[in-house]
Design an enzyme around this catalytic site. Sequence first.
Site, mmCIF file in Angstrom:
data_model
loop_
_atom_site.group_PDB
_atom_site.id
_atom_site.type_symbol
_atom_site.label_atom_id
_atom_site.label_comp_id
_atom_site.label_asym_id
_atom_site.label_seq_id
_atom_site.Cartn_x
_atom_site.Cartn_y
_atom_site.Cartn_z
ATOM 1 C CB CYS A 273 -17.498 69.439 121.466
ATOM 2 S SG CYS A 273 -18.744 70.494 122.250
ATOM 3 C CB CYS B 198 -15.111 72.812 128.764
ATOM 4 S SG CYS B 198 -16.177 71.593 127.957
#
Length: 398
Positions: free
Chosen positions: A112, A213
Amino acid sequence: MNSLDFDRKPEDTRVVVAMSGGVDSSVVAGLLKREGYDVLGITLQLYDHGAAVHRAGSCCAGQDIDDARRVCETIGIPHYVLDYEARFRETVINPFAESYIAGETPIPCVACNQTVKFADLLATAKELGADALATGHYIRSRPSPMPRYPGQRALYRPADADRDQSYFLFATTQEQIDYLRFPLGGLPKSETRALAEEMGLVVAKKADSQDICFVPQGKYSDIVSKLKPNAALAGEIVHLDGRVLGAHEGILHYTIGQRRGIGVATGEPLYVVYLDARSRRVVVGPKEALETRRVYLRDVNWLGDEELEAAARSGFECFAKVRSTRRPAPAVLSCDAEGLYVELVEGEAGVAPGQACALYSGIGEDARVYGGGFIRRSEREPAAEAALKALLQAPAAA
């Protein structure tokens, strides 16, 4: 020089702040605005946030976006939301699932950072005329001690060792480091929260975000099964000595070093020591079979001052972390015919392919980050390595 190491006044310096909706990035935006910088806040919508809207500790979901907007209103800066869901799925979530079914233990936070945050968002910041992209990561950067060109910077561990995020940032390229700024690197987390309270930010008491997440309640197997329906294929649970002990319902339910929930009872403590994705076998053995002395790396990002090949050929003494929660331990970066590897001087138990190996100059809070790589293969003690090699060469039961 201003606080971000630019030779101009803060008001003449534009900074984009990557705002997740959490307390750390919110305080960064508040601090920079207080110092007089020209600040823009950008929040990325990264995934289908329906399941995460009411979940404490989510990141870049519905409530988080609203929190970031409210913070920007409070401190008086513009706020933008960019929809990166498709990009996030392509570069982070799908590779995460592929890695799991290959028997690896992936770290999607690294992907990410390197694709969505430090590549795509960084490019957007430059398009907006920003001089820097600031984040709420706990890591330090400063001018390089041996710069090869003006403006070159280096990474260092943060002041708050308990919040050290350098492990997840080992793959940050030199070009990205030069553009990034990390204003919280010298602060303890307690001071960050105190600043949020002082600024009157709505997120001052908000829970910290989870490491992954997009995985609800930490159930990796659920999202992998959803994305890869054929991933949960049954197979054998095999002892390192060749005995078939039972069956499993998919290697995605297991991780290297796991002891609980293996699904076999033998009267001896057993651990998952290897995941044979090709033959769908979960290999178990005694605890000593987890002991690892050497890890071979792929996709190495080198941030040292000398050339990587020269450093490896000479046996570069450094410190390494193969888990985010561990302190750096003595190591030697070397190479052989198979490629680059790191010798773990003190050994490490339960090292899995897909994990990161981050390299440092020392163990203190001011240790420099030399980069690192992803672990493609770990090498055990000779007896366990020989037993595993023999098992993998033997055909699995039909």
